[in-house]
Design an enzyme around this catalytic site. Structure first.
Site, PDB file in Angstrom:
ATOM      1  N   THR A 180       0.859  -1.173   0.000  1.00 20.51           N
ATOM      2  CA  THR A 180       0.000   0.000   0.000  1.00 20.51           C
ATOM      3  C   THR A 180       0.905   1.237   0.000  1.00 20.51           C
ATOM      4  O   THR A 180       2.091   1.131   0.279  1.00 20.51           O
ATOM      5  CB  THR A 180      -0.862  -0.071   1.280  1.00 20.51           C
ATOM      6  OG1 THR A 180      -1.704  -1.195   1.171  1.00 20.51           O
ATOM      7  CG2 THR A 180      -1.655   1.168   1.564  1.00 20.51           C
ATOM      8  N   ASP A 188     -10.933  -7.664   3.526  1.00 17.30           N
ATOM      9  CA  ASP A 188     -10.959  -7.037   4.847  1.00 17.30           C
ATOM     10  C   ASP A 188     -12.283  -7.293   5.568  1.00 17.30           C
ATOM     11  O   ASP A 188     -12.421  -6.988   6.752  1.00 17.30           O
ATOM     12  CB  ASP A 188     -10.693  -5.527   4.741  1.00 17.30           C
ATOM     13  CG  ASP A 188      -9.204  -5.245   4.540  1.00 17.30           C
ATOM     14  OD1 ASP A 188      -8.393  -6.150   4.764  1.00 17.30           O
ATOM     15  OD2 ASP A 188      -8.865  -4.108   4.157  1.00 17.30           O
ATOM     16  N   GLY A 202       1.424  -1.669   5.078  1.00 16.91           N
ATOM     17  CA  GLY A 202       1.911  -2.838   5.830  1.00 16.91           C
ATOM     18  C   GLY A 202       0.827  -3.736   6.389  1.00 16.91           C
ATOM     19  O   GLY A 202       1.093  -4.523   7.296  1.00 16.91           O
ATOM     20  N   GLY A 203      -0.417  -3.609   5.880  1.00 13.14           N
ATOM     21  CA  GLY A 203      -1.491  -4.482   6.375  1.00 13.14           C
ATOM     22  C   GLY A 203      -1.628  -4.355   7.884  1.00 13.14           C
ATOM     23  O   GLY A 203      -1.591  -3.248   8.429  1.00 13.14           O
ATOM     24  N   ASN A 228      -5.328  -3.127  -1.377  1.00 17.14           N
ATOM     25  CA  ASN A 228      -5.213  -4.238  -0.450  1.00 17.14           C
ATOM     26  C   ASN A 228      -4.025  -5.113  -0.835  1.00 17.14           C
ATOM     27  O   ASN A 228      -2.895  -4.706  -0.652  1.00 17.14           O
ATOM     28  CB  ASN A 228      -6.494  -5.063  -0.338  1.00 17.14           C
ATOM     29  CG  ASN A 228      -6.453  -5.942   0.916  1.00 17.14           C
ATOM     30  OD1 ASN A 228      -6.010  -5.477   1.966  1.00 17.14           O
ATOM     31  ND2 ASN A 228      -6.875  -7.181   0.826  1.00 17.14           N
ATOM     32  N   SER A 265     -10.009  -2.505   9.128  1.00 16.31           N
ATOM     33  CA  SER A 265      -8.912  -1.813   8.451  1.00 16.31           C
ATOM     34  C   SER A 265      -7.860  -1.430   9.473  1.00 16.31           C
ATOM     35  O   SER A 265      -8.182  -0.977  10.565  1.00 16.31           O
ATOM     36  CB  SER A 265      -9.390  -0.574   7.714  1.00 16.31           C
ATOM     37  OG  SER A 265      -8.276   0.027   7.079  1.00 16.31           O
ATOM     38  N   SER A 266      -6.623  -1.649   9.100  1.00 16.89           N
ATOM     39  CA  SER A 266      -5.504  -1.241   9.958  1.00 16.89           C
ATOM     40  C   SER A 266      -4.979   0.127   9.548  1.00 16.89           C
ATOM     41  O   SER A 266      -4.091   0.670  10.207  1.00 16.89           O
ATOM     42  CB  SER A 266      -4.358  -2.251   9.848  1.00 16.89           C
ATOM     43  OG  SER A 266      -4.816  -3.544  10.112  1.00 16.89           O
ATOM     44  N   THR A 276      -4.854   2.222  -0.881  1.00 19.81           N
ATOM     45  CA  THR A 276      -4.536   0.809  -1.039  1.00 19.81           C
ATOM     46  C   THR A 276      -5.406   0.106  -2.065  1.00 19.81           C
ATOM     47  O   THR A 276      -6.550   0.504  -2.303  1.00 19.81           O
ATOM     48  CB  THR A 276      -4.711   0.097   0.325  1.00 19.81           C
ATOM     49  OG1 THR A 276      -4.192  -1.218   0.228  1.00 19.81           O
ATOM     50  CG2 THR A 276      -6.158   0.028   0.760  1.00 19.81           C
TER      51      THR A 276
HETATM   52  O1  DON Z   1      -7.241  -1.584   5.260  1.00 23.36           O
HETATM   53  C1  DON Z   1      -6.321  -2.355   5.543  1.00 23.36           C
HETATM   54  O2  DON Z   1      -5.899  -2.519   6.661  1.00 23.36           O
HETATM   55  C2  DON Z   1      -5.660  -3.132   4.405  1.00 23.36           C
HETATM   56  N1  DON Z   1      -6.545  -3.145   3.281  1.00 23.36           N
HETATM   57  C3  DON Z   1      -4.322  -2.501   4.097  1.00 23.36           C
HETATM   58  C4  DON Z   1      -3.544  -3.296   3.076  1.00 23.36           C
HETATM   59  C5  DON Z   1      -2.097  -2.971   3.056  1.00 23.36           C
HETATM   60  O3  DON Z   1      -1.579  -2.176   3.811  1.00 23.36           O
HETATM   61  C6  DON Z   1      -1.295  -3.697   2.052  1.00 23.36           C
HETATM   62  N2  DON Z   1       0.073  -3.279   2.058  1.00 23.36           N
HETATM   63  N3  DON Z   1       0.996  -3.779   2.504  1.00 23.36           N
END
Ligand code: DON
Length: 239
Positions: free
Chosen positions: A46, A88, A138-139, A66, A117-118, A64
């Site tokens: 992201t 998510d 970073g998810g 995702n 969502s993070s 993002t």
């Molecule tokens: O909203 C979220 O938490 C995820 N969709 C974020 C995804 C993400 O950061 C992917 N990158 N590394």
């Protein structure tokens, strides 16, 4: 082909004294580029950017698809990739998503429910003015990177670049373990965590997130931009 560092990496894989059978020869890995200090590296991440303009207006933006390339569908004729944000949502309670996060009823794929969502683009204010602008991809590791950067600046009084560089430690309830970065967490700290009953694992990627932060010093009228050296594409730019 444009990176001498990457060419050097490939060259070291070649044995000049032995034929390499074709089944042992495979495509390169662009993610290796960052780890060998090459300029260009395609991130699966992201994107986050933090901005403060000359008038003190601040933007903290995380956006993002995702997972890498989203759903891998392109809207015909536009070049726009579709996301896979449905991941998510929770397909059913107790079933983890791509980041190992376990959703509940509140995240079900139903009307009036919300996805997890993070993403935590953050602006911390002091005297009603932006003081710290920060965020990260970073998810599930996003919250960790953002939170630890804030704690490092405010509680540990670190300068903002040191705060971003500092090694990260992550825990997300499930899986029930503590994830550390490959480098930077002292062995005695790892052993102390293990003695307290934590299962300590090294992140399979080696490092987490890509924090971009700006610290505003209103007294001196200065902006301190901090980029994350974990990625070769990260930068802090002044104006
Ligand atoms: O909203 C979220 O938490 C995820 N969709 C974020 C995804 C993400 O950061 C992917 N990158 N590394």
């Amino acid at each position: 082909m444009t990176s001498p560092a990457y060419a050097g990496h490939i060259r070291r894989l070649i044995d000049p004294n032995r034929h390499a059978p074709s089944e042992e020869v495979t495509h390169g890995d662009s993610l290796v580029l960052g780890t060998i200090g090459a300029q260009f590296q395609e991130s699966r991440e992201t994107t986050h950017f933090s901005i403060v303009d000359r008038w003190g207006n601040a933007v903290s933006n995380t956006y993002t698809l995702n997972w890498s390339y989203g759903s891998r569908y392109v809207v015909e004729g536009t070049g726009i990739l579709m996301n896979d944000e449905m991941d998510d949502f929770s397909i059913k309670p107790g079933v983890p998503n791509l980041y190992g996060l376990v959703g509940a009823e509140a995240n079900a794929i139903q009307p009036n429910k919300r996805m997890l969502s993070s993403m935590t683009p953050t602006i911390i204010t002091k005297d009603n003015k932006p003081f710290l602008v920060v965020g990260s991809p970073g998810g599930s590791r996003i919250i960790t990177g953002v939170c630890q950067t804030i704690l490092n600046v405010i509680d540990h009084q670190m300068n903002v670049e040191d705060a971003v560089v500092a090694s990260r430690v992550h825990s997300q309830w499930l899986p029930d373990h503590v994830v550390i970065e490959k480098l930077g967490v002292p062995r005695d700290v790892q052993e102390a965590l293990a003695r307290k009953g934590h299962t300590v694992v090294v992140d399979d990627y080696g490092y987490m997130g890509e924090v971009h932060a700006i610290l505003v010093d209103p007294e001196k009228g200065l902006l301190f931009g901090a980029f994350d050296p974990r990625w070769g594409t990260s930068s802090a730019v002044g104006y």
